[in-house]
Motif scaffolding. Structure first.
Motif, PDB file in Angstrom:
ATOM      1  N   GLY A  94      11.260 -33.820  51.724  1.00 21.58           N
ATOM      2  CA  GLY A  94      11.793 -32.465  52.324  1.00 21.58           C
ATOM      3  C   GLY A  94      10.785 -32.109  53.584  1.00 21.58           C
ATOM      4  N   CYS A  95       9.488 -32.198  53.709  1.00 20.27           N
ATOM      5  CA  CYS A  95       8.750 -31.741  54.849  1.00 20.27           C
ATOM      6  C   CYS A  95       8.979 -32.785  56.045  1.00 20.27           C
ATOM      7  CB  CYS A  95       7.143 -31.952  54.386  1.00 20.27           C
ATOM      8  SG  CYS A  95       6.704 -30.271  53.277  1.00 20.27           S
ATOM      9  N   ALA A  96       9.066 -34.018  55.757  1.00 16.37           N
ATOM     10  CA  ALA A  96       9.115 -35.228  56.770  1.00 16.37           C
ATOM     11  C   ALA A  96      10.816 -34.761  57.314  1.00 16.37           C
ATOM     12  CB  ALA A  96       9.294 -36.244  55.836  1.00 16.37           C
ATOM     13  N   LEU A  97      11.793 -34.545  56.377  1.00 16.62           N
ATOM     14  CA  LEU A  97      12.911 -34.413  57.188  1.00 16.62           C
ATOM     15  C   LEU A  97      12.905 -32.874  57.824  1.00 16.62           C
ATOM     16  CD1 LEU A  97      15.317 -35.608  54.338  1.00 16.62           C
ATOM     17  CD2 LEU A  97      14.635 -36.770  56.328  1.00 16.62           C
ATOM     18  N   ALA A  98      12.306 -32.041  57.390  1.00 19.69           N
ATOM     19  CA  ALA A  98      12.034 -30.774  58.058  1.00 19.69           C
ATOM     20  C   ALA A  98      11.315 -30.982  59.563  1.00 19.69           C
ATOM     21  CB  ALA A  98      11.211 -29.708  57.341  1.00 19.69           C
ATOM     22  N   ARG A 103      13.022 -32.492  65.716  1.00 18.88           N
ATOM     23  CA  ARG A 103      12.754 -33.534  66.907  1.00 18.88           C
ATOM     24  C   ARG A 103      14.380 -34.034  67.268  1.00 18.88           C
ATOM     25  NH1 ARG A 103       8.525 -31.641  66.361  1.00 18.88           N
ATOM     26  NH2 ARG A 103       6.212 -32.698  66.116  1.00 18.88           N
ATOM     27  N   VAL A 104      15.201 -33.706  66.637  1.00 14.26           N
ATOM     28  CA  VAL A 104      16.628 -34.165  66.935  1.00 14.26           C
ATOM     29  C   VAL A 104      17.346 -33.073  67.754  1.00 14.26           C
ATOM     30  CG1 VAL A 104      16.528 -35.998  65.196  1.00 14.26           C
ATOM     31  CG2 VAL A 104      17.523 -33.828  64.802  1.00 14.26           C
ATOM     32  N   ARG A 105      18.701 -33.579  68.346  1.00 15.06           N
ATOM     33  CA  ARG A 105      19.601 -32.769  68.968  1.00 15.06           C
ATOM     34  C   ARG A 105      20.412 -32.121  67.871  1.00 15.06           C
ATOM     35  NH1 ARG A 105      19.651 -33.582  74.434  1.00 15.06           N
ATOM     36  NH2 ARG A 105      18.393 -35.526  75.140  1.00 15.06           N
ATOM     37  N   PRO A 108      22.987 -34.372  65.323  1.00 12.44           N
ATOM     38  CA  PRO A 108      22.531 -34.869  64.476  1.00 12.44           C
ATOM     39  C   PRO A 108      21.950 -33.970  63.396  1.00 12.44           C
ATOM     40  CG  PRO A 108      21.619 -36.076  66.537  1.00 12.44           C
ATOM     41  CD  PRO A 108      22.473 -34.830  66.638  1.00 12.44           C
ATOM     42  N   ARG A 109      21.368 -32.901  63.979  1.00 11.89           N
ATOM     43  CA  ARG A 109      20.619 -31.970  62.854  1.00 11.89           C
ATOM     44  C   ARG A 109      21.857 -31.278  62.102  1.00 11.89           C
ATOM     45  NH1 ARG A 109      19.243 -27.933  66.477  1.00 11.89           N
ATOM     46  NH2 ARG A 109      17.416 -29.332  67.410  1.00 11.89           N
TER      47      ARG A 109
END
Length: 298
Positions: A94-98, A103-105, A108-109
């Motif tokens: 969860g933290c990594a994907l947060a 970082r993404v546009r 994709p977000r």
């Protein structure tokens, strides 16, 4: 005008506003917990339910029986280890994907959020059934992609626990991801820019700047994850067919269900429920105490 009697500060005014919610919580939580604790001190089996025998007070007899039960001790240890693994994996994913969301546009977000919310909204029974099919030894596509042949994930104890862990993380990480992402977006940009100017790497910025600022949010998601994962029932029951071969994948919630409803030992099932409640309360209080010592505000 004294501080106690000022409008909106102190006195009975806050409790009057909270009274409706507290009344509902008392009916939904306090009374069932009271009944659970009461039954755990009684001899309450099918004979007492049907009225064939009178109910008798056992004191701590049910708890003594649990302590002496080797299977209960084994299931308790397995539950603690399994819940700890689920919590750690859920928080990590969860933290990594947060962080990835920051970082993404936009497109994709949005796609990642919709996919995560879809996993979160999927009922536990449906998600568990789908995961069992995906990892099926005969028809599942995962074994074909990995070249595992007819390997059965649910036959071995550890592979079955791993399969359930994957499903638990899949349906739990969206809550952590969305909550932590919202917390990251609330961090002042000036603080992150100052860390970047000082030459801090992204990992160092997260560990030394972002994570301390997110400590209250991380406390909430950690406690929620501990509560959810410690009392997992549906995934274990569906994916291991009631606890695995010879009960090798039992956790406390499934074990309590078997004692209470499969064996009609309602008092033992209630005692297991009380033990689970006390463990969760203890873990929550210890975690909050450690957080407060480290300077976190909740």
């Amino acid at each position: 005008m004294s501080a106690v009697s000022r409008p909106g500060r102190g006195g009975w005014a806050p409790w009057l506003y909270l009274a409706p919610a507290l009344t509902v919580l008392a009916g939904l939580l306090v009374y069932p917990v009271y009944q659970l604790g009461l039954i755990s001190f009684l001899e309450y089996t099918q004979a007492q339910v049907s009225g064939g025998e009178p109910t008798s007070f056992q004191g701590l007899g049910n708890y003594t029986a649990l302590v002496r039960d080797e299977q209960f001790r084994s299931v308790l240890l397995a539950t603690v280890l399994f819940a700890a693994a689920c919590v750690a994996a859920t928080l990590a994913v969860g933290c990594a994907l947060a962080v990835l969301l920051t970082r993404v546009r936009a497109v994709p977000r949005l796609a990642l959020m919709l996919a995560a919310l879809g996993a979160w909204a999927t009922p536990a029974v449906t998600g568990s059934t789908v995961w069992v099919f995906l990892f099926d030894a005969d028809f599942g596509p995962v074994n074909r992609l990995l070249g595992l042949g007819d390997f059965s994930w649910t036959y071995g104890r550890y592979s079955a626990f791993a399969l359930v862990l994957f499903e638990v993380v899949w349906c739990s990480f969206p809550f952590v991801m969305i909550t932590v992402y919202a917390g990251i977006r609330a961090v002042p940009v000036e603080v992150l820019e100052a860390a970047a100017l000082d030459g801090a790497s992204q990992w160092r910025t997260w560990r030394s700047v972002t994570a301390p600022l997110l400590r209250p949010i991380l406390a909430v998601v950690t406690i929620q994850s501990v509560i959810w994962d410690f009392k997992v029932f549906t995934q274990i029951y569906v994916m291991t067919n009631g606890g695995g071969i010879a009960g090798q994948n039992l956790v406390l919630n499934v074990y309590a269900y078997q004692k209470a409803f499969a064996s009609s030992q309602y008092s033992l099932g209630s005692a297991i429920g009380v033990v689970m409640l006390l463990i969760l309360l203890a873990v929550t209080l210890v975690y909050l105490r450690l957080l407060r010592r480290q300077g976190g505000d909740l």
